[in-house]
Design an enzyme around this catalytic site. Structure first.
Site, PDB file in Angstrom:
ATOM      1  N   ASP A  66      17.810 -12.475  -8.630  1.00  0.00           N
ATOM      2  CA  ASP A  66      18.222 -12.408 -10.064  1.00  0.00           C
ATOM      3  C   ASP A  66      19.501 -12.735 -10.248  1.00  0.00           C
ATOM      4  OD1 ASP A  66      17.739 -12.121 -12.737  1.00  0.00           O
ATOM      5  OD2 ASP A  66      18.316  -9.883 -12.759  1.00  0.00           O
ATOM      6  N   LYS A 103      26.512  -1.806 -20.725  1.00  0.00           N
ATOM      7  CA  LYS A 103      25.212  -1.321 -20.851  1.00  0.00           C
ATOM      8  C   LYS A 103      24.484  -2.638 -20.642  1.00  0.00           C
ATOM      9  CE  LYS A 103      25.484  -0.895 -25.460  1.00  0.00           C
ATOM     10  NZ  LYS A 103      25.434  -0.456 -26.822  1.00  0.00           N
ATOM     11  N   GLY A 104      23.009  -2.126 -20.024  1.00  0.00           N
ATOM     12  CA  GLY A 104      22.129  -3.107 -19.499  1.00  0.00           C
ATOM     13  C   GLY A 104      20.725  -2.814 -20.104  1.00  0.00           C
ATOM     14  N   THR A 105      19.893  -3.416 -19.519  1.00  0.00           N
ATOM     15  CA  THR A 105      18.595  -3.418 -19.826  1.00  0.00           C
ATOM     16  C   THR A 105      17.838  -2.187 -19.430  1.00  0.00           C
ATOM     17  OG1 THR A 105      18.165  -5.675 -19.721  1.00  0.00           O
ATOM     18  CG2 THR A 105      16.262  -4.478 -20.052  1.00  0.00           C
ATOM     19  N   TYR A 106      18.225  -1.906 -18.176  1.00  0.00           N
ATOM     20  CA  TYR A 106      17.665  -0.428 -17.663  1.00  0.00           C
ATOM     21  C   TYR A 106      18.308   0.780 -17.725  1.00  0.00           C
ATOM     22  CZ  TYR A 106      14.493  -3.947 -15.848  1.00  0.00           C
ATOM     23  OH  TYR A 106      13.765  -5.200 -15.971  1.00  0.00           O
ATOM     24  N   GLY A 107      19.840   0.638 -18.339  1.00  0.00           N
ATOM     25  CA  GLY A 107      20.476   2.001 -18.249  1.00  0.00           C
ATOM     26  C   GLY A 107      22.192   1.532 -18.654  1.00  0.00           C
ATOM     27  N   ARG A 108      23.105   2.356 -18.595  1.00  0.00           N
ATOM     28  CA  ARG A 108      24.345   2.358 -19.082  1.00  0.00           C
ATOM     29  C   ARG A 108      25.053   2.466 -17.713  1.00  0.00           C
ATOM     30  NH1 ARG A 108      25.274   4.632 -24.878  1.00  0.00           N
ATOM     31  NH2 ARG A 108      23.345   3.767 -26.143  1.00  0.00           N
ATOM     32  N   ILE A 136      31.328   1.749 -19.699  1.00  0.00           N
ATOM     33  CA  ILE A 136      31.884   0.547 -19.706  1.00  0.00           C
ATOM     34  C   ILE A 136      30.842  -0.563 -19.614  1.00  0.00           C
ATOM     35  CG2 ILE A 136      33.824   1.816 -18.450  1.00  0.00           C
ATOM     36  CD1 ILE A 136      32.207   1.151 -15.700  1.00  0.00           C
ATOM     37  N   LYS A 195      26.120   4.036 -12.702  1.00  0.00           N
ATOM     38  CA  LYS A 195      24.869   3.450 -13.492  1.00  0.00           C
ATOM     39  C   LYS A 195      23.882   4.503 -13.522  1.00  0.00           C
ATOM     40  CE  LYS A 195      21.564  -0.304 -12.746  1.00  0.00           C
ATOM     41  NZ  LYS A 195      21.187  -1.290 -11.938  1.00  0.00           N
TER      42      LYS A 195
END
Length: 1849
Positions: free
Chosen positions: A1686, A1564-1569, A1562, A1585
């Site tokens: 952030d 995706k990011g820089t460091y994982g899914r 559902i 995550k």
């Protein structure tokens, strides 16, 4: 304080700094603590008559002192010397400068005053200080005093010593013991103190009985720092005058000391080594060993030894020595031997490395062993400076004896060596190396420097030697001392430090590894000088007179004996050593620790009775015999026996001690520099382990592996050699660490090998090692009984190679099958490499052998490797993994005949090439007609001997040549007969099988069902049916009896042929489903490998009679579990077999019970493994149930259907994509199936199961009907089976269906129903959404796009997280890899009955009981404990959950009273999120209204999210289907039915286990899914995550990956306890080795950033509401001390009901002072949202107000619809922010928003953080954040845009 104690302390405090007092002319022999020294603190003390000479009272001590030296110069003494110890006279200037000192005193013959107490000793800290020389270069001898004359006439019969001085150049020196006391006593002193006394309480006097020629009584260990004392040869001591008294004190042996012989003729008149005092002569008349001084009252013995940490050597054995009798040794091998052993010590002569003082010891600490006691006459383990090594080790020079040569007789050898046979194992106490003074005189400093230059040593080395003045004896001892290893003390304490300084000063730089190598090279070259060799030739043998300490006794060979099958000589006692040949032998310990030829027996293996007995006795004593009766090898033939002959420890380099159970040499020297011994060697030998224990050799003692002589040589370890060379040697098989010392060390060859029949070649074991044929014996080569042979390979270079680099192996083979691992780490030349390979392969000669490159499976070799190619391949391809493989074709081997003349290796059974045609013949020839079967591993042979009975010695040498040929011919004939017999039996066997196959597959005579199809190597005939080899044929009368196993294979071979390749790709441990016909015999051979391509595996016997049933009867076997029905959910327990995996003719599940899958469908108790006797070695172990399954209690009338044959064509593609694409309600072609239409032409999922009538349940329909309405009528339907015996087409011997169910009654055909069921009932590999293999080959209408993430299915979707209602109604979409309708949870174990979590946050609905009472199509009445999901054989067994067993018992109990209630994932989720009447969820449910997001349902969902169960500190387990399946294993629930509930109906607190399922991707990011997940225990949806460390980022370093994973814990620790409505709640985490899964609260919708990108900017009311919520969450974070750092629109989630939640705390930081500038804060965050102080922190840090700036950027982002600094790149934005600029507010935003909104942004954009408001202040005071009652998110434009995003129907 008594004088004696003072004197003792004086001796103990002697200086250890090594500065010779000779250098101080004023020292005068007086110590600073001497009572006669006026400057001594002891001056003036009273001296008792026991220590002073009463007759000297006429003289005053100060007067005498002033006569000798100036009193004021005494203070210049560097150390403290005992004043009344005589110093060495004019003959001591050539004493060797190295060594740690001697326990015996020296005397000053130049003193005019006679005093027996003038003894000198060294301090504990270092070498003993030297005695002052009288006529040496440093000080003149004092004139004679009247005391000399006085003592000559006083008390002749008492212990007053003689003072007559004898010139050293004319006659032996007199033991002048000058004593200058004030008065001299006339009475005899008492005997020395008993052992219990402290050391040096009495000082013994010297007896005058010895006359004027008596000298002092001990050797003297030269100092390592005295260049003025070159080494000197020791003259032969005279025999003793009388036996010592039997008193266990130090004085008991000091009697009758004769004068020494003349000194060495050419020695200067300055120095002499005084011989040690002799002991009692042995009864055999042999010359005695040196002993301690006679009864002298001086107490130097006790104090001296303890002073510098050494030990006094023990006396010679006092017992009656056994007379020499060479006859037993001559007759061992039927031949004579040159040298028999000397008399051995008795068992009482034993002392371990850890010395335990006995009653006769004395002195401080552990004391010194008493001398003179019989029970102490042992080989000293802790001090090898024993009477055997007096001359060599302690420094006394060997006597000049014409008979003392290599050719001396045993008596001569013993007579000349029994006093100098042992050395200490310490480098510091192994002093003199036997360097002749003439040789030392030939090396002045200039020549040394020239020599260094000639040998290419750098100027730094020359400068070092010049500065240290290393020349002469000191220079030679650098490379030859300590048994040839060199003087490491000098090298490391003097040379290397000075060299480092020289290198630094000269600018070349100190390179320690380089200089160490240079040092090794230098020592090697010096050793050649001392040996009289050139470096390129073999080292010359040295006689015992010049021998270094460890070549003391054993006569060495007359010449080098490379390649000869020598017998290693077992030395008879400590210090006795054996020579060893150099060629083709491995040595166990690196460099043998004794490269100069002196091998010692291991301290562990040497038993007390091993010395002095015959070889026959030794080979059978103690550990000599193999317990399993492994025959002892012929001593003359194999230089070994079965005793575990351990390697000599590193002390062997320092001397050949063979002390039984002594471990001092290893414990003290195992890890010294350059020894090459791993550090743990000391501990291993100290713990009395032998190398067999360390290597854990499974073949030890013969009965499970066999100790056979090895192809590696006579001494190779038989435990790690196999008959066919098919196993690597022990050195290769074992790991590093200590076992690395098993490495092979290739020695250089010599040019003059002895003749194979030379009498020196085949010696008996009279002096030989008894242990080298043991299971893990020393890999040291044998030696002939001749001169000690030195290896060419320097020990230092061998050590450096062993230490610096790892081992390199190549695999060599003679027969393409069996590979021998060959250690080629140290081989450089091609000839050596060829020789080593041939030796390892058992080839007697490398001449003519051709080496080819090969690989596994390669049988053709054309071009042999020449020398250059061989070396090049070794350098390039050889590695530790054995990547280089070579095939060797022997050269001149005539029919594998053994050439004894070449090497005795050829006589070893392991010498033959493995797999050769005549392997049987050769083995029989080598083992006396004993053959080994083809299946027996070569390594299982015992230690057998050549040509004789086991253990029977045979003759060697020429006799072997005479006996060999007739024997070989006879063996060859018998072997040929054996081969013919084997071929005959094989033909008969094949004929019998063929006959059985032609006779209708009837069982063979021996009861084994025949099977066919194996023709040649791996040729399988799938078209010829056969019966299972595991079945017993029995009459058909029990055809209808229920069986656990599946029926026999149908006659139709098409399915087998089609699916053979597909199933062969599967793993071998997949689970068989119960509903499948999973045990059919297959034509595929088992996965096991046969022994030979030409041999079939052994005959198999049937294991289960019930499996002999034919087609129809066998088909009934699994039907009870396979029937469909109302009570059985749609394939819940039976859906495990994939259509293209469990076809009746499935070739992958071979031969019924031979199925390669694990029978998970069987109850573990009802199965038992096949006996090993019934299973072929090639067949894998399989289980068979002899117990029939329980038939279903419910029978339903079925209807018959013929399996759809529309998919007759199939491919061998094992991909099952598209087979299970479940149609969703309301979609195109799927509606037709749901409405009952029969798509006759619709392709059915390709499956052989459909062809063969495999059943499918239809219990979980997708129809619109409510299954509850028809549940009652369905209960009356009982599943049953009808058999259609009319076989209209192949493969339809059995067809069956399930009754009509609500979703398919009257509307679906069986084929359509099967197609629908296959959509989620088949096995599926649970691929991730983006993994390969998602594409389906099915029709486009059937194929769904759920293979990808659902967030990509519709680009119009702004959010990627649907509401919970949409999730519930489309579970199969979001959990595509699971059967969401499979009942896996018992109702009583769901959250309604027991709280699934310690935090029971959600109240359970009151109407549970109604739900319990309702039965739907998902209730299973056949779900019993024998099913896969109900048994402990499921995948949850690995969790070791006792609750699983309890759950089964509970179900059984419940089942006995009625039907159990099982719930599926869909029901659990529906119950969790739907608070309605408890009715089962509609599947799918009717569409909700469009406003459901704002309705009460939405509120309920929000409420449930707020009550999400936290799982921290709980056990979190992911539930996955079995690989290749969608079926989940049973989920054991957390309940304790055995424990009573308390009044509140709560279970005891304990760690709860949460189980969760993984769904769709559902986000995706820089460091994982982020994946959708579901807590199976509570029914809650989760956002999981998963952060996995990229191996590339960590550089492949697992430790670094773990560190990165550990860094992720910060986010979890930060968020674990946070709980706020505007913060995404963290529920738990699951840590793995290189990844971590974080469980978050599931928030429907998407991020604000994604919504902005899709729908544009927000209206001000929405911005105000979201800002207020974000600010509320931010204020909470700041109160908790957390900086987000952030904050941006992408990190704020927007729920579909308008709730904002802050997420992504990946770079958050917790701090104590949230608004104080933390200097540790670094530049973190996203550039465009960064505050100025973050960018320009400059070490000042920043506070939590950086989040306020970021919030202003988020507000601007929502107003503008794009990020701040939208017109700038990152670099430009950083520059502007650092310069104090604020994000520009676009004009359209300024014109559209209110001034309140603008003021809020400007407040947030305050450049000075001090002026920027806090989150709490903004939330409380700023008007933009005021809550507005009229705000309703449902009425906003944003909601109008997103309200239709997700259809929740």
């Amino acid at each position: 304080m008594s004088k004696n104690i003072q004197r003792q302390r004086s001796i103990s405090s002697i200086s250890s700094r090594g500065v010779d007092r000779d250098r101080d002319p004023a020292s005068g022999g007086l110590g600073l603590l001497s009572p006669y020294n006026s400057r001594s603190p002891l001056a003036g003390l009273h001296h008792s008559p026991g220590s002073l000479d009463a007759t000297a009272n006429q003289l005053s001590r100060p007067t005498f002192l002033l006569e000798r030296k100036a009193t004021e110069d005494i203070a210049k003494l560097d150390g403290v010397l005992f004043d009344d110890i005589p110093t060495l006279g004019s003959s001591n200037d050539h004493i060797s400068s190295l060594g740690a000192g001697s326990p015996y005193p020296t005397i000053n013959t130049s003193l005019a005053v006679t005093n027996p107490n003038y003894l000198s000793a060294s301090s504990p800290g270092g070498p003993r200080r030297r005695a002052n020389t009288a006529s040496g270069p440093l000080s003149p001898a004092p004139p004679a005093s009247p005391i000399d004359r006085l003592s000559k006439t006083t008390n002749r019969g008492s212990f007053v010593p003689s003072t007559a001085r004898q010139p050293m150049n004319s006659q032996p020196p007199a033991p002048a013991s000058s004593a200058p006391p004030p008065k001299q006593r006339t009475t005899s002193p008492s005997v020395a103190s008993p052992p219990s006394q402290t050391r040096s309480q009495t000082v013994p006097y010297l007896s005058s009985n010895f006359g004027p020629t008596a000298n002092m009584y001990g050797q003297r260990q030269p100092s390592g720092v005295d260049p003025s004392r070159p080494f000197h040869q020791v003259p032969l001591p005279p025999p003793p005058m009388s036996p010592p008294p039997a008193i266990g004190t130090i004085n008991s042996i000091m009697t009758n000391i004769p004068p020494p012989p003349p000194r060495y003729p050419s020695a200067p008149a300055a120095a002499i080594h005084l011989p040690g005092p002799p002991g009692a002569p042995p009864p055999s008349g042999l010359p005695p060993p040196p002993g301690p001084p006679p009864n002298n009252t001086t107490n130097w013995q006790g104090t001296w030894i303890g002073a510098y940490g050494s030990y006094i050597p023990p006396p010679p054995p006092q017992q009656t020595h056994r007379p020499y009798n060479p006859q037993p040794y001559k007759t061992v091998n039927g031949q004579t031997i040159a040298i028999p052993p000397p008399p051995p010590p008795t068992e009482s002569m034993q002392m371990s490395a850890t010395y335990i003082p006995q009653g006769d010891s004395y002195g401080e600490g552990v004391g010194i062993p008493g001398l003179g006691m019989d029970d102490m006459a042992a080989w000293s383990a802790t001090s090898q400076s024993s009477w055997l090594g007096g001359y060599n080790s302690i420094g006394s020079l060997a006597p000049t004896n014409a008979s003392d040569t290599a050719a001396s007789t045993p008596v001569d050898a013993y007579g000349s060596h029994n006093r100098d046979n042992s050395t200490t194992s310490n480098a510091t106490s192994s002093g003199a190396s036997g360097i002749p003074p003439e040789l030392a005189a030939q090396w002045p400093l200039d020549r040394v420097l020239d020599w260094l230059q000639a040998n290419n040593f750098s100027n730094d080395w020359r400068s070092t030697f010049r500065a240290l003045d290393l020349h002469g004896n000191r220079f030679l001892e650098v490379g030859s001392a300590n048994g040839g290893r060199g003087n490491f003390g000098m090298m490391h304490q003097l040379v290397y430090p000075r060299l480092a300084a020289e290198c630094i000063s000269s600018g070349t730089g100190w390179d320690q590894p380089r200089e160490r190598e240079e040092g090794k090279r230098m020592r090697r070259l010096i050793r050649h000088i001392v040996k009289g060799e050139t470096p390129g030739t073999g080292m010359s043998s040295h006689t015992r007179k010049e021998s270094i300490s460890n070549t003391s006794l054993v006569p060495t060979s007359a010449g080098p004996d490379s390649g000869s099958p020598d017998t290693p000589i077992k030395a008879p006692g400590p210090g006795f050593s054996v020579g060893h040949p150099g060629g083709n032998h491995r040595k166990l310990l690196v460099g043998n620790f004794d490269d100069e030829g002196a091998h010692r027996r291991s301290p562990v293996a040497s038993e007390p009775s091993e010395v002095g007995i015959t070889f026959t006795e030794r080979s059978s004593s103690n550990r000599g015999y193999s317990p399993a009766g492994s025959p002892a090898p012929t001593p003359g033939l194999f230089s070994s026996s079965t005793a575990p002959n351990l390697a000599s420890s590193p002390g062997g380099r320092f001397g050949g001690h063979r002390n039984r159970n002594s471990t001092d040499s290893v414990s003290s020297n195992a890890a010294i520099y350059g020894s090459g011994v791993p550090p743990d060697a000391s501990q291993v030998l100290r713990s009395q382990m032998n190398f067999g224990d360390m290597a854990k050799d499974t073949r030890r003692y013969g009965h499970d592996g066999g100790n056979r002589p090895s192809p590696l040589g006579d001494n190779a370890s038989n435990g790690d050699r196999s008959a066919g060379a098919s196993e690597p040697p022990g050195s290769a098989k074992e790991g590093k660490s200590f076992l690395s010392i098993f490495n092979h060390r290739k020695k250089k060859h010599h040019d003059d090998p002895d003749s194979p029949t030379s009498p020196m070649q085949h010696k008996s074991h009279s002096l030989g090692s008894r242990g080298n044929a043991s299971e893990t014996s020393l890999e040291r080569p044998g030696s002939s009984v001749s001169t000690s042979h030195e290896h060419n390979t320097p020990a230092s270079s061998m050590r450096s190679r062993r230490i610096t680099t790892g081992r390199i192996f190549i695999l060599a083979t003679l027969d393409y099958w069996n590979y021998r691992m060959v250690d080629v780490s140290d081989v450089e030349s091609a000839s050596d490499l060829r020789q080593l390979i041939c030796i390892n392969l058992g080839l007697p000669d490398a001449d003519g052998a051709q080496v080819y490159l090969t690989e596994l499976g390669k049988f053709d070799h054309e071009d042999p490797l020449d020398d250059s190619q061989l070396v090049a391949n070794k350098k390039v391809r050889a590695d530790a993994a054995g990547s280089l493989k070579v095939f060797v074709r022997p050269g001149n081997m005539a029919g594998l005949a053994v050439n004894i003349g070449q090497s005795q290796n050829a006589l070893s059974p392991a010498h033959l090439p493995a797999g050769a045609k005549m392997d049987e013949d050769t083995y029989a020839r080598l083992n006396g007609q004993r053959r080994r079967s083809s299946s027996s591993p070569p390594a299982s042979r015992q230690n057998t001997l050549t040509g004789g009975e086991h253990g029977k010695p045979t003759s060697t040498g020429a006799d072997d040549d005479e006996n060999k040929d007739p024997k070989s011919d006879d063996i060859a004939q018998q072997a040929e007969a054996h081969r013919i017999e084997m071929e005959r039996k094989q033909q008969a066997y094949l004929a019998k099988r063929k006959h059985a196959r032609e006779n209708g597959n009837s069982p063979s005579e021996n009861g084994t069902g025949s099977y066919t199809g194996i023709v040649g190597p791996k040729v399988i005939d799938f078209d010829e049916p056969r019966n299972s080899p595991f079945e017993d044929k029995k009459p058909f009368d029990s055809a209808f009896a229920p069986q656990r196993r599946a029926p026999a294979a149908p006659l139709d071979p098409s399915a087998t042929l089609i699916k053979a390749n597909s199933l062969s790709k599967r793993g071998s441990h997949q689970r068989n489903s119960q509903g499948s016909v999973d045990g059919f015999p297959s034509k595929r051979q088992g996965t096991g490998m046969t022994e030979s391509p030409k041999h079939i595996s052994e005959k198999r016997k049937p294991t289960n009679e019930r499996q002999a049933l034919g087609g129809i009867g066998a088909a009934l076997a699994g039907m009870g579990r396979g029937l469909g029905g109302i009570a059985h959910p749609g394939g819940a327990g039976q859906r495990g077999t994939s259509p293209n995996r469990s076809s009746p003719g499935s070739a992958g599940e071979s031969a019924g019970v031979a199925s390669s899958t694990t029978d998970r469908g069987e109850d573990a108790k009802s199965r038992k493994p096949i006996s090993s006797g019934n299973v072929s070695p090639t067949s894998s172990a399989r289980t068979v149930s002899d117990e029939p399954p329980q038939l279903p209690k419910v029978v339903i009338k079925p209807r018959i259907f013929d399996g759809d044959s529309s998919s007759d064509e199939d491919s061998d593609d094992d991909s099952d994509d598209g087979l299970f694409a479940k149609p969703l309600a309301g979609r195109g072609g799927d509606d037709a199936a749901a409405k009952g239409k029969e798509p006759a032409t619709k392709p059915v999922a390709k499956s052989p199961m459909s062809k063969h009538g495999t059943f499918w349940n239809d219990a979980d329909s997708d129809g619109d009907e409510d299954p509850i309405s028809e549940s009652a009528s369905n209960l009356n339907k009982r599943p049953s089976l009808t058999v259609n015996t009319k076989r209209g087409r192949k493969g339809l011997s059995v067809t069956f269906t399930s009754p009509d169910l609500p979703s398919s009654a009257g509307s679906k055909t069986a084929a359509g129903d099967e197609d629908d069921r296959s959509s989620r009932g088949s096995k599926r590999t649970p691929n991730t959404p983006h993994s390969e293999g998602w594409d389906s080959n099915n029709d486009k209408d059937v194929k769904l796009s759920r293979r990808k993430s659902f967030m990509e299915k519709d680009t119009s979707i702004w959010a990627n997280r649907p509401p919970t209602d949409a999730l519930i109604n489309n579970l199969e979409d979001f959990f595509p890899n699971l059967d969401v309708d499979q009942p896996v949870l018992e109702e009583g174990e769901l959250p309604g009955d027991l709280p699934p979590s310690p935090i029971a946050e959600a109240e359970e609905p009151h109407d549970q009981q109604q739900a319990k009472s309702m039965t739907t199509s998902r209730i299973s009445n056949l779900y019993n404990d024998s099913d896969t999901l109900g048994s402990d054989e499921s995948t949850l067994k690995a969790l070791e959950r006792p609750a699983s067993i309890v759950s089964v018992a509970r179900k059984n109990t419940r089942r006995s009273g009625g039907l159990g209630r099982m719930k599926s994932i869909r029901e659990v989720a529906h119950k969790r999120y739907t608070q309605g009447a408890g009715a089962p969820p509609p599947v799918p449910a009717a569409p909700n209204n469009s406003n459901n997001s704002s309705s009460s349902g939405s509120k309920n969902s929000n409420l449930m999210r707020r009550k999400s169960t936290k799982m921290f500190n709980a056990n979190i387990v992911q539930i996955r289907p079995e690989r290749g399946s969608m079926i989940l294993p049973q989920i054991p629930q957390d309940h304790l039915p055995s424990l009573p509930h308390n009044a509140n109906n709560q279970i005891p607190k304990r760690q709860t286990t949460f189980r969760w399922f993984k769904g769709q991707l559902i986000g995706k990011g820089t460091y994982g899914r982020v994946y959708l997940g579901m807590n199976a225990t509570t029914g809650e949806f989760l956002a999981v995550k998963e952060v996995e460390v990229n191996p590339k980022a960590a550089g492949g370093d697992k430790n670094k990956m773990k560190e990165l994973v550990a860094a992720l814990d910060q986010e979890i620790d930060t968020m674990q306890h946070l709980d706020h409505v505007n913060i995404v709640q963290y529920l738990g985490c699951e840590r793995k080795e290189t990844s971590i899964s974080i469980f978050l609260e599931y928030i429907p919708g998407g991020s604000i950033g994604s919504c902005l990108r899709k729908h544009g900017k927000f209206e001000e009311s929405v911005v105000s509401s979201l800002t207020r919520q974000t600010l509320s969450g931010l204020a909470y974070l700041h109160r908790e001390g957390i900086l987000h750092r952030d904050l941006k629109a992408d990190n704020i989630l927007l729920d579909v009901d308008g709730t904002a939640k802050i997420s992504d705390f990946g770079i958050s930081k917790k701090t104590d002072n949230i608004y104080g500038n933390d200097k540790t804060n670094s530049m973190q965050g996203s550039v465009f949202w960064m505050a100025p102080e973050v960018i320009r922190s400059q070490g000042e840090g920043y506070s939590a107000k950086v989040d306020i700036w970021s919030l202003g950027c988020v507000v601007l982002e929502m107003f503008a619809g794009r990020r701040p600094w939208s017109k700038d790149e990152a670099v430009g934005a950083i520059y502007k922010i650092a310069n104090g600029e604020t994000p520009p507010i676009p004009e359209e935003v300024s014109a559209a928003v209110t001034p309140v909104a603008l003021s809020f942004m400007w407040d947030c954009f305050s450049v000075n953080p001090e002026e920027r408001p806090t989150a709490t202040k903004l939330l409380a005071e700023h008007p933009f954040c005021v809550f507005r009652d009229d705000y309703d998110f449902d009425q906003t434009e944003l909601y109008a845009k997103i309200k239709g995003t997700w259809n929740t129907k």
